[in-house]
Write a protein that holds these residues in place. Structure first.
Motif: not given
Length: 801
Positions: A793-797
């Protein structure tokens, strides 16, 4: 085939004569399209004359030109993300028009895989070409949240790779070095960061991508399989802007804007320091791994006047990757740690000059350096092995619009300097012996001409011819060998020295290109393409996956250039006013002078590569099917490829034969590939996307038996690549949350949540065996190596202001 080419060329000449006789009845219609808010020129805008069913696309300056007969014509201007405009244009003389397009705030209705007209797939003469916008790529699920240009190509038909975490792509049966990768005209010899986990292209600076794998235009040359032409964005000319992103792996920042009325700039950077992620791994060796990278891209635009424009593009990329432990068998070094370093430095200057609205010249100078090394600081075996590729090029291209003709011609000169390697100890305690390999020097000259001719409303022909000439030069020694026996260090009998600049040998020849498009009706067409490509530079490797230190070689007296001939045919059909696109393409390609290594060959530090490699011919064929949905809340494509690729080496000596002299599969031959990419726009703010990919396992060679020799069991191999690792499949998901379109704040942000390998499949990268010795029984245990055997999983802004 020769009679067919003669008939086709006769048709082309006849239609050229007819077209020139009628050109006096047409008038030039030109203009510029800009953003109504920022005033920036808009590239890729479709200028379509509805009553004539013909059109063009604006260039990087928002400019277009076409020739229309006398009368009143309905012209539509359209582009993804902008409101379309229609104008009735009376044409009775040369006409110029300027159009401003308003940005669209409506719910996204399409995903653009091409910056061309809506029916471009059936109306153009191009075959085996994909043009992807960054808007599409940015919505696709990614590994660790990093938008990746190269990985997105793997979702296209006919494109594959040997496995996860590897650099390069394989296209229609070609090796990774058979792909010409260009960033604003400068070559990229290693397209990977972090040993293949990510590509070197910052998504914020990329404008668009053109990927040619079928009928390749005559202005491209030097590779045998495909061309990936990546263009850097034109800098913002209205105001200073910034954008970037913060992610788990890398952080990005881009600044662009005007310096004055004539000069604007773009500067983008990306950096990654993922060592903290390695520390989370349970394996001690992985915990001690160290890696980082950064890349910087810059562009300066100088708009001298309406007829002259100068662009300077700069690119710098640096990677460091240290393994906690590594066995460097190729160097006969067993080091407790090894560090790989590789970097690219590119610079391009381009001058665009318009002699007239219909005659434009582009003059380009290219500087490119690629440097790589492997090293160890362990005192007893401390060493460093650097290598380099130096590339210098000057070229001039001209385009001329003459009635129904689009004529292009030009020439180029390229200088190559290869530094294969210099092994040297790093301290007095090291037991490594210094070894310096000879540099290689080459000069390539090329000229081309092509004409895209609209014969009538049904038939369009694009015929081109490229001629290339390559010269291998000194300063270096060339070895001679005893006749009647295989090349080896023992059969070496003489050495000839060639001084600097002296010609050693040369190769050259014609590279014809031909594409035909025949419209069956307004919604369907068939296309035929043929091209010949010559390649004078290639990788010599005996590993499945490419490494930063892979050895490159120029064509020489013992290694002829690769020559590829490809014939392709396609059927294209649009449904429901271009909402759906269907296509089927088939290709057959033959390739001469392919290189493969002898069994047990030592390549990396071999001063005479001809003693370790064999040459032969290969062939590849396949069928590529694709269904695409361009409009509506749900957009995307489904593709299936069936293909085969084989190679056979030629040798007069039985002891050197591979697979008994028969054809055998290439390392990257995957018969079945299925790709699904979908984007669902739930609202103006929220969208979901999914990628699913399936492919046959790649070929591999397993031992068939073993024998006992001097107190050890030695595996016995017979035919090469006769087995396959397990099939590969993976599902990725992503969700993007954008700011409200109506929000007027200068700062706008978006969140991207992605899951790579949703069901955590442990896809096999390789299968290997380890002997398990017992007192009375000896057998081998089988192991599977998986690169990404878990869910990620990953998150980017992302932000703009």
């Amino acid at each position: 085939m020769r009679n067919l080419l003669k008939v086709l060329l006769a048709c082309v000449l006849l239609s050229v004569l007819t077209s020139f006789l009628s050109v006096a009845q047409n008038f030039p219609f030109s203009g510029t399209v800009k953003n109504s808010v920022s005033g920036a020129p808009l590239e890729g805008v479709n200028v379509y004359v509805t009553n004539l069913s013909t059109g063009v696309v604006t260039d990087s300056a928002g400019y277009f030109i076409m020739f229309l007969p006398q009368g009143v014509h309905a012209v539509e201007f359209s582009s993804v993300g902008f409101e379309s405009k229609r104008r009735n244009v009376p044409v009775h003389r040369a006409m110029t028009i300027n159009i401003d397009l308003d940005e669209s705030s409506q719910l996204l209705q399409e995903v653009s895989v091409s910056g061309q007209a809506e029916d471009h797939n059936i109306s153009s003469v191009e075959l085996g070409v994909s043009k992807m916008s960054m808007k599409t790529i940015e919505k696709m699920p990614t590994f660790m949240g990093e938008v990746d240009v190269m990985k997105s190509l793997l979702m296209l038909p006919g494109v594959t790779t040997v496995g996860e975490g590897t650099t390069g792509i394989n296209v229609r049966g070609g090796n990774i070095d058979q792909n010409l990768i260009l960033l604003d005209d400068a070559p990229v010899f290693n397209s990977s960061h972090l040993m293949g986990l990510f590509s070197v292209f910052n998504p914020d600076v990329v404008r668009d991508i053109s990927f040619y794998r079928g009928a390749i235009p005559a202005q491209y040359g030097g590779r045998a399989s495909s061309v990936l032409d990546i263009k850097i964005r034109t800098p913002e000319t209205d105001q200073i802007k910034a954008q970037g992103g913060v992610g788990i792996i890398a952080n990005r920042l881009l600044l662009e804007g005007p310096v004055n009325k004539k000069v604007s700039f773009l500067l983008g950077g990306r950096a990654s320091f993922p060592n903290y992620i390695f520390k989370l791994a349970p394996n001690k060796a992985i915990q001690d791994t160290r890696a980082n990278f950064y890349d910087v891209t810059a562009k300066v635009l100088y708009q001298v006047d309406d007829d002259n424009k100068i662009q300077l593009s700069l690119y710098r990329s640096v990677d460091r990757f240290k393994l906690a432990s590594d066995s460097l068998s190729a160097l006969e070094v067993n080091a407790t740690s090894s560090q790989y370093d590789w970097e690219t430095t590119n610079a391009t200057v381009r001058w665009d000059h318009a002699f007239s609205p219909d005659f434009i010249a582009n003059v380009v100078g290219v500087y490119s350096d690629y440097n790589a090394s492997i090293s160890s600081l362990v005192p007893a075996v401390g060493f460093e092995l650097p290598s380099a590729i130096k590339y210098r090029k000057a070229k001039a291209d001209f385009s001329w619009l003459k009635g129904s003709h689009t004529i292009m011609f030009g020439g180029a000169g390229t200088q190559y300097i290869l530094e294969p390697g210099h092994l040297q100890p790093t301290s007095s305690e090291s037991n490594i012996n210094e070894q310096l390999l000879q540099n290689e020097y080459g000069l390539e000259l090329a000229g081309f001409a092509s004409d895209e001719l609209i014969v009538n409303t049904k038939l369009t022909v694009m015929a081109g011819l490229r001629y290339s000439y390559f010269q291998n030069m000194g300063d270096r020694d060339v070895y001679s060998y005893q006749p009647g026996v295989p090349y080896s260090h023992e059969s070496m009998v003489d050495t000839t020295h060639y001084s600097k600049g002296e010609r050693i040998n040369s190769y050259g020849g014609a590279e014809p290109r031909l594409s035909l498009k025949y419209s069956l009706n307004p919604t369907a067409s068939v296309k035929l393409g043929y091209n010949r490509m010559r390649q004078y530079l290639q990788i010599i490797s005996n590993t499945t996956a490419s490494m930063p230190i892979d050895r490159w070689q120029l064509s020489n007296p013992y290694s002829k250039p690769i020559i590829a001939d490809q014939v392709s045919v396609g059927y294209f059909k649009n449904l429901r006013e271009n909402v759906y696109e269907l296509s089927a393409e088939a290709f057959y390609k033959t390739t001469q002078n392919l290189s493969d290594y002898k069994d047990g060959a030592d390549l990396l530090l071999n001063p005479a590569l001809e003693t370790a490699i064999l040459h032969g011919n290969g062939f590849a064929y396949g069928v590529e099917l694709q269904a695409k949905k361009n409009m509506g809340r749900l957009t995307g494509w489904l593709s299936y490829t069936y293909s085969q690729a084989r190679i056979r080496t030629k040798t007069d000596f039985i002891e050197e034969q591979i697979s008994n002299g028969n054809y055998y599969p290439t390392n990257f031959n995957k018969p079945h590939i299925l790709n699904l990419s979908a984007i669902f726009k739930q609202s103006a703010r929220v969208s979901f996307s999914a990628n699913f990919t399936y492919s046959s396992g790649r070929p591999t060679t397993y031992p068939l038996d073993k024998y006992y020799y001097h107190g050890a069991y030695v595996p016995y191999y017979e035919n090469r690549n006769q087995f396959r690792i397990p099939d590969y499949h993976r599902l990725d998901l992503a969700m993007t949350i954008d700011d409200k379109p109506s929000r007027q704040a200068k700062w706008k942000g978006s969140w991207v949540f992605s899951i790579y390998n949703v069901y955590a499949r442990k896809n096999a990268y390789s299968i290997f065996f380890k002997p398990n010795n017992q007192l009375y029984y000896v057998h081998a245990d089988v192991y599977k190596l998986s690169i990404f055997g878990s869910i990620f999983p990953s998150i980017t802004y992302n932000f703009t202001f």
